[in-house]
Design a protein around this motif. Structure first.
Motif, PDB file in Angstrom:
ATOM      1  N   PHE A  59       0.853  -1.186   0.000  1.00 45.07           N
ATOM      2  CA  PHE A  59       0.000   0.000   0.000  1.00 45.07           C
ATOM      3  C   PHE A  59       0.891   1.238   0.000  1.00 45.07           C
ATOM      4  CE2 PHE A  59      -1.926  -3.384   2.463  1.00 45.07           C
ATOM      5  CZ  PHE A  59      -3.168  -3.535   1.852  1.00 45.07           C
ATOM      6  N   CYS A  60       0.263   2.375  -0.262  1.00 42.67           N
ATOM      7  CA  CYS A  60       0.991   3.638  -0.054  1.00 42.67           C
ATOM      8  C   CYS A  60       1.270   3.787   1.440  1.00 42.67           C
ATOM      9  CB  CYS A  60       0.163   4.824  -0.548  1.00 42.67           C
ATOM     10  SG  CYS A  60      -0.157   4.808  -2.336  1.00 42.67           S
ATOM     11  N   GLN A  61       2.418   4.353   1.748  1.00 43.14           N
ATOM     12  CA  GLN A  61       2.789   4.508   3.158  1.00 43.14           C
ATOM     13  C   GLN A  61       1.780   5.365   3.907  1.00 43.14           C
ATOM     14  OE1 GLN A  61       6.712   6.109   3.771  1.00 43.14           O
ATOM     15  NE2 GLN A  61       6.689   5.791   5.969  1.00 43.14           N
ATOM     16  N   ASP A  62       1.362   6.465   3.308  1.00 45.52           N
ATOM     17  CA  ASP A  62       0.400   7.351   3.968  1.00 45.52           C
ATOM     18  C   ASP A  62      -0.968   6.684   4.081  1.00 45.52           C
ATOM     19  OD1 ASP A  62       2.372   9.250   4.164  1.00 45.52           O
ATOM     20  OD2 ASP A  62       1.747  10.359   2.363  1.00 45.52           O
ATOM     21  N   CYS A  63      -1.347   5.920   3.044  1.00 52.72           N
ATOM     22  CA  CYS A  63      -2.678   5.297   3.048  1.00 52.72           C
ATOM     23  C   CYS A  63      -2.809   4.270   4.181  1.00 52.72           C
ATOM     24  CB  CYS A  63      -2.958   4.625   1.704  1.00 52.72           C
ATOM     25  SG  CYS A  63      -3.133   5.797   0.328  1.00 52.72           S
ATOM     26  N   ILE A  64      -1.854   3.388   4.301  1.00 51.23           N
ATOM     27  CA  ILE A  64      -1.963   2.338   5.319  1.00 51.23           C
ATOM     28  C   ILE A  64      -1.821   2.914   6.717  1.00 51.23           C
ATOM     29  CG2 ILE A  64       0.494   1.725   5.247  1.00 51.23           C
ATOM     30  CD1 ILE A  64      -2.514  -0.641   5.722  1.00 51.23           C
ATOM     31  N   THR A  65      -0.979   3.972   6.841  1.00 54.38           N
ATOM     32  CA  THR A  65      -0.816   4.619   8.153  1.00 54.38           C
ATOM     33  C   THR A  65      -2.130   5.280   8.572  1.00 54.38           C
ATOM     34  OG1 THR A  65       1.536   5.004   7.730  1.00 54.38           O
ATOM     35  CG2 THR A  65       0.477   6.317   9.469  1.00 54.38           C
ATOM     36  N   GLU A  66      -2.757   6.000   7.638  1.00 52.06           N
ATOM     37  CA  GLU A  66      -4.021   6.667   7.947  1.00 52.06           C
ATOM     38  C   GLU A  66      -5.125   5.642   8.240  1.00 52.06           C
ATOM     39  OE1 GLU A  66      -7.191   9.804   5.877  1.00 52.06           O
ATOM     40  OE2 GLU A  66      -5.295   9.277   4.873  1.00 52.06           O
ATOM     41  N   HIS A  67      -5.111   4.533   7.494  1.00 47.72           N
ATOM     42  CA  HIS A  67      -6.118   3.483   7.728  1.00 47.72           C
ATOM     43  C   HIS A  67      -5.990   2.906   9.142  1.00 47.72           C
ATOM     44  CE1 HIS A  67      -8.686   0.029   6.879  1.00 47.72           C
ATOM     45  NE2 HIS A  67      -7.750  -0.732   7.434  1.00 47.72           N
ATOM     46  N   TRP A  68      -4.783   2.615   9.555  1.00 49.71           N
ATOM     47  CA  TRP A  68      -4.588   2.053  10.901  1.00 49.71           C
ATOM     48  C   TRP A  68      -4.914   3.082  11.988  1.00 49.71           C
ATOM     49  CZ3 TRP A  68       0.692  -0.750   9.629  1.00 49.71           C
ATOM     50  CH2 TRP A  68       0.404  -1.950   8.972  1.00 49.71           C
ATOM     51  N   ASP A  69      -4.582   4.354  11.731  1.00 51.69           N
ATOM     52  CA  ASP A  69      -4.900   5.399  12.716  1.00 51.69           C
ATOM     53  C   ASP A  69      -6.408   5.501  12.917  1.00 51.69           C
ATOM     54  OD1 ASP A  69      -2.240   5.942  13.037  1.00 51.69           O
ATOM     55  OD2 ASP A  69      -2.227   7.652  11.643  1.00 51.69           O
ATOM     56  N   THR A  70      -7.149   5.401  11.803  1.00 53.36           N
ATOM     57  CA  THR A  70      -8.614   5.502  11.903  1.00 53.36           C
ATOM     58  C   THR A  70      -9.197   4.313  12.677  1.00 53.36           C
ATOM     59  OG1 THR A  70      -8.689   6.667   9.788  1.00 53.36           O
ATOM     60  CG2 THR A  70     -10.742   5.678  10.581  1.00 53.36           C
ATOM     61  N   LYS A  71      -8.707   3.131  12.389  1.00 50.64           N
ATOM     62  CA  LYS A  71      -9.210   1.947  13.064  1.00 50.64           C
ATOM     63  C   LYS A  71      -8.856   1.929  14.538  1.00 50.64           C
ATOM     64  CE  LYS A  71     -11.262  -0.125   9.645  1.00 50.64           C
ATOM     65  NZ  LYS A  71     -12.708  -0.398   9.659  1.00 50.64           N
ATOM     66  N   SER A  72      -7.676   2.462  14.879  1.00 56.60           N
ATOM     67  CA  SER A  72      -7.255   2.449  16.286  1.00 56.60           C
ATOM     68  C   SER A  72      -8.175   3.297  17.150  1.00 56.60           C
ATOM     69  CB  SER A  72      -5.804   2.927  16.403  1.00 56.60           C
ATOM     70  OG  SER A  72      -5.702   4.288  16.010  1.00 56.60           O
ATOM     71  N   LYS A  73      -8.812   4.317  16.543  1.00 54.08           N
ATOM     72  CA  LYS A  73      -9.743   5.145  17.297  1.00 54.08           C
ATOM     73  C   LYS A  73     -10.992   4.351  17.688  1.00 54.08           C
ATOM     74  CE  LYS A  73      -8.240   9.424  15.050  1.00 54.08           C
ATOM     75  NZ  LYS A  73      -8.644  10.561  14.172  1.00 54.08           N
ATOM     76  N   SER A  74     -11.292   3.302  16.931  1.00 59.08           N
ATOM     77  CA  SER A  74     -12.443   2.435  17.253  1.00 59.08           C
ATOM     78  C   SER A  74     -11.990   1.169  17.981  1.00 59.08           C
ATOM     79  CB  SER A  74     -13.170   2.036  15.946  1.00 59.08           C
ATOM     80  OG  SER A  74     -13.611   3.178  15.254  1.00 59.08           O
ATOM     81  N   ASP A  75     -10.774   1.219  18.561  1.00 60.74           N
ATOM     82  CA  ASP A  75     -10.205   0.078  19.304  1.00 60.74           C
ATOM     83  C   ASP A  75     -10.071  -1.167  18.426  1.00 60.74           C
ATOM     84  OD1 ASP A  75     -10.003   1.551  21.636  1.00 60.74           O
ATOM     85  OD2 ASP A  75     -12.058   1.036  22.245  1.00 60.74           O
ATOM     86  N   ILE A  76      -9.765  -0.967  17.176  1.00 61.44           N
ATOM     87  CA  ILE A  76      -9.521  -2.080  16.254  1.00 61.44           C
ATOM     88  C   ILE A  76      -8.034  -2.132  15.965  1.00 61.44           C
ATOM     89  CG2 ILE A  76     -10.006  -3.041  13.968  1.00 61.44           C
ATOM     90  CD1 ILE A  76     -12.686  -1.646  14.027  1.00 61.44           C
ATOM     91  N   GLY A  77      -7.411  -3.275  16.189  1.00 54.33           N
ATOM     92  CA  GLY A  77      -5.978  -3.414  16.020  1.00 54.33           C
ATOM     93  C   GLY A  77      -5.562  -3.394  14.560  1.00 54.33           C
ATOM     94  N   PRO A  78      -4.260  -3.289  14.296  1.00 56.32           N
ATOM     95  CA  PRO A  78      -3.767  -3.257  12.915  1.00 56.32           C
ATOM     96  C   PRO A  78      -4.071  -4.572  12.189  1.00 56.32           C
ATOM     97  CG  PRO A  78      -1.944  -3.515  14.446  1.00 56.32           C
ATOM     98  CD  PRO A  78      -3.157  -3.240  15.270  1.00 56.32           C
ATOM     99  N   HIS A  79      -4.542  -4.473  10.965  1.00 50.03           N
ATOM    100  CA  HIS A  79      -4.828  -5.642  10.144  1.00 50.03           C
ATOM    101  C   HIS A  79      -4.719  -5.240   8.682  1.00 50.03           C
ATOM    102  CE1 HIS A  79      -8.672  -3.544  10.334  1.00 50.03           C
ATOM    103  NE2 HIS A  79      -8.960  -4.120   9.152  1.00 50.03           N
ATOM    104  N   CYS A  80      -4.675  -6.243   7.808  1.00 45.41           N
ATOM    105  CA  CYS A  80      -4.572  -5.989   6.368  1.00 45.41           C
ATOM    106  C   CYS A  80      -5.947  -5.663   5.809  1.00 45.41           C
ATOM    107  CB  CYS A  80      -3.977  -7.197   5.653  1.00 45.41           C
ATOM    108  SG  CYS A  80      -3.893  -6.995   3.846  1.00 45.41           S
ATOM    109  N   PRO A  81      -6.133  -4.575   5.089  1.00 39.99           N
ATOM    110  CA  PRO A  81      -7.454  -4.243   4.528  1.00 39.99           C
ATOM    111  C   PRO A  81      -7.908  -5.225   3.447  1.00 39.99           C
ATOM    112  CG  PRO A  81      -6.013  -2.306   4.597  1.00 39.99           C
ATOM    113  CD  PRO A  81      -5.142  -3.484   4.874  1.00 39.99           C
ATOM    114  N   ILE A  82      -6.960  -5.989   2.896  1.00 37.91           N
ATOM    115  CA  ILE A  82      -7.329  -6.914   1.815  1.00 37.91           C
ATOM    116  C   ILE A  82      -7.675  -8.300   2.356  1.00 37.91           C
ATOM    117  CG2 ILE A  82      -6.499  -8.083  -0.276  1.00 37.91           C
ATOM    118  CD1 ILE A  82      -4.834  -5.604  -0.886  1.00 37.91           C
TER     119      ILE A  82
END
Length: 547
Positions: A59-82
């Motif tokens: 993924f793009c570095q910014d895209c995956i970082t932003e995706h994980w940041d958004t999920k962490s706010k909902s108490d969802i741990g890092p995972h692969c979007p695919i």
């Protein structure tokens, strides 16, 4: 995914404006970009600083970082979007150098040819545009909300399901298909067990019918020996037997019908699962929640008639009456009149209790009366213990004092018991045979085929279990044995020739000594094939006499 929907709308507008030429351009551009696979699955644009996570997706570095940041706010741990693979901690992001070089080279090539770059969609465009639309926002249902158990669009996911657990519809479909496969396997297992139970119950019903019929014959044979005054009670008892037979079989057949109905339900559930798997994705998700594996109670498959047990009081009375009439009365008349020459052996056969009864008095049976029931027997070498040597065409068995001989292992052989059975078995009729014993150390009797053969101890001996009956010859006394219970037989114990009369239907086994003197008799409602059996002491020879 929101970018995906927006891009889909823009592309559709472009195609409407440009017509066929615009559609061909978009189709060609998407083909080229898809072949190079240089687009990020999150922003759907060309890679900008591509990084690869541990599962292998890039993924793009910014895209995956932003995706994980958004999920962490909902108490969802890092995972692969695919592939949705979860990581215990956020992985360190390292630039994919090779893909960066390739992406830059492709961008330069596109700029040199004068073509503008264009966002590339992941997957098939037609499939994406054919997804059902949200009723409120008129956008494709691309997410599945696990909290609300429903498919939602991007706006629903952002506005209403922000803190819910959501996955792509495609991932949820795969999960539900896997669940349906597991349920189908469980249904098939239940189906196999049910069919097995049906077969076992059907077989037990057939066996129960044979047992009930034999019990009925035995009771009828007992009643036929009594005086006419007992006719009314005989009819009453027969009616009771028929009711019990009907009740037992009706109950068993009811259970059989229940098992067959269960099998039909399971078959219908299989058809339902197969139909659901052919539905569109959204309907499959909804309908799969309604599929449940039936919870069914166990249905017993054994058929155990207790007719003999319930009639034990009647049979006990019948046995005592039969003994009083057939033995005590005959003895009294013989003593008073002083003659018993014209009576046939059939008239003098005792009718005794299910357990060994007291020995009958000595009455000469007459060889002429028993000759019509004589049969030819031979020992079965497969059953002979290693200490026993058979000869004279398997009509003579000798217990060797020199020790066991070498024999072939066989399931029918008595491994630890000095015993042998005859080849011939009896399921009906009247049969008489004689045995010559060299010295009084033997057990002579009959047994069902299921007698234990491999155990150590007395349980394998004829008369020492519930499957057999025997007369023990001893220098001091005679003893009758059944199910390990012993009864002393009065009278002379020194007999070298023993006769045995089996009447299967009447359920009697009568022993005769030298001179055709009646020694003892057993009575039982026989239910299986009976085989003559001999236990032979050390140094003793037992010979089956010729008719």
């Amino acid at each position: 995914m929101y970018c995906l929907v927006s891009m889909t709308t823009k592309i559709a507008t472009f195609i409407d404006c440009a017509g066929e030429e615009g559609f061909c351009f978009v189709h060609r551009l998407f083909g080229e970009m898809e072949a190079l696979n240089l687009s990020c699955a999150i922003c759907l644009d060309r890679f900008r600083v591509p990084v690869t996570i541990p599962c292998g997706h890039t993924f793009c570095q910014d895209c995956i970082t932003e995706h994980w940041d958004t999920k962490s706010k909902s108490d969802i741990g890092p995972h692969c979007p695919i592939c949705n693979e979860e990581f215990p901690i956020r992985p360190a992001l390292k630039r994919n150098v090779s893909l960066s070089v390739l992406s830059e080279a492709t961008a330069n090539s596109a700029g040199a040819s004068g073509r503008d770059t264009m966002p590339v969609m992941k997957g098939d465009l037609a499939k994406t545009m054919s997804l059902p639309l949200c009723d409120r926002h008129k956008k494709p249902l691309v997410y599945y909300c696990k909290n609300d158990n429903m498919c939602v669009c991007c706006e629903c996911g952002i506005s209403e399901c922000k803190k819910h657990e959501t996955v792509l519809v495609e991932a949820e479909v795969k999960s539900r298909e896997c669940l349906l496969r597991r349920k189908n396997v469980e249904v098939e297992r239940c189906m196999e067990e049910t069919e097995k139970s049906i077969a076992e119950l059907t077989e037990n019903i057939a066996k129960a019918q044979v047992t009930l019929q034999q019990t009925s014959h035995w009771v009828n044979a007992k009643f036929s020996m009594l005086l006419k005054v007992l006719a009314e009670k005989q009819e009453c008892t027969e009616n009771f037997i028929e009711q019990e037979k009907d009740a037992s079989l009706v109950e068993a057949n009811t259970r059989l019908e229940e098992l067959q109905e269960r099998a039909q339900q399971l078959r219908e559930r299989q058809v339902q699962i197969a139909a659901i798997r052919n539905l569109p994705d959204t309907q499959l998700i909804q309908e799969s929640r309604l599929v449940e594996v039936p919870h069914m109670k166990d249905i017993p498959v054994d058929v155990t008639p207790n007719l003999q047990e319930r009639l034990s009081g009647v049979t006990d009375v019948l046995s005592r009456i039969s003994k009083l009439v057939s033995e005590d009365l005959v003895k009294a008349v013989s003593t008073a009149v002083g003659q018993d020459k014209q009576s046939s052996p059939q008239d003098k056969r005792p009718v005794l209790a299910v357990v060994p009864s007291p020995a009958a008095p000595f009455h000469p049976a007459g060889k002429e009366g028993l000759s019509e029931y004589r049969c030819t027997l031979t020992f079965d070498p497969r059953t002979a213990n290693a200490h026993l040597l058979l000869s004279q065409e398997n009509r003579r068995a000798e217990h060797l004092t020199s020790g066991p001989r070498s024999v072939t292992a066989h399931n029918a052989r008595f491994d630890h018991t000095w015993q042998v059975l005859c080849f011939q078995g009896f399921r009906h009729g009247q049969h008489y045979w004689e045995v010559q014993v060299s010295k009084p150390w033997a057990y002579l009797g009959v047994t069902y085929e299921g007698i234990p053969r491999k155990e150590k101890g007395k349980r394998c001996m004829v008369g020492m279990n519930e499957l057999s009956w025997s007369l023990q010859l001893d220098e001091r006394q005679l003893s009758a044995w059944h199910n390990g219970r012993r009864e002393i037989v009065a009278g002379n114990s020194n007999h070298s020739r023993i006769g045995m009369l089996l009447d299967y239907e009447a359920g009697t086994l009568t022993y005769y000594g030298d001179g055709q003197a009646r020694l003892h008799a057993f009575h039982c409602a026989f239910t299986q094939e009976l085989f003559p059996a001999c236990w032979i002491g050390e140094g003793v020879c037992v010979t089956l006499c010729s008719p």
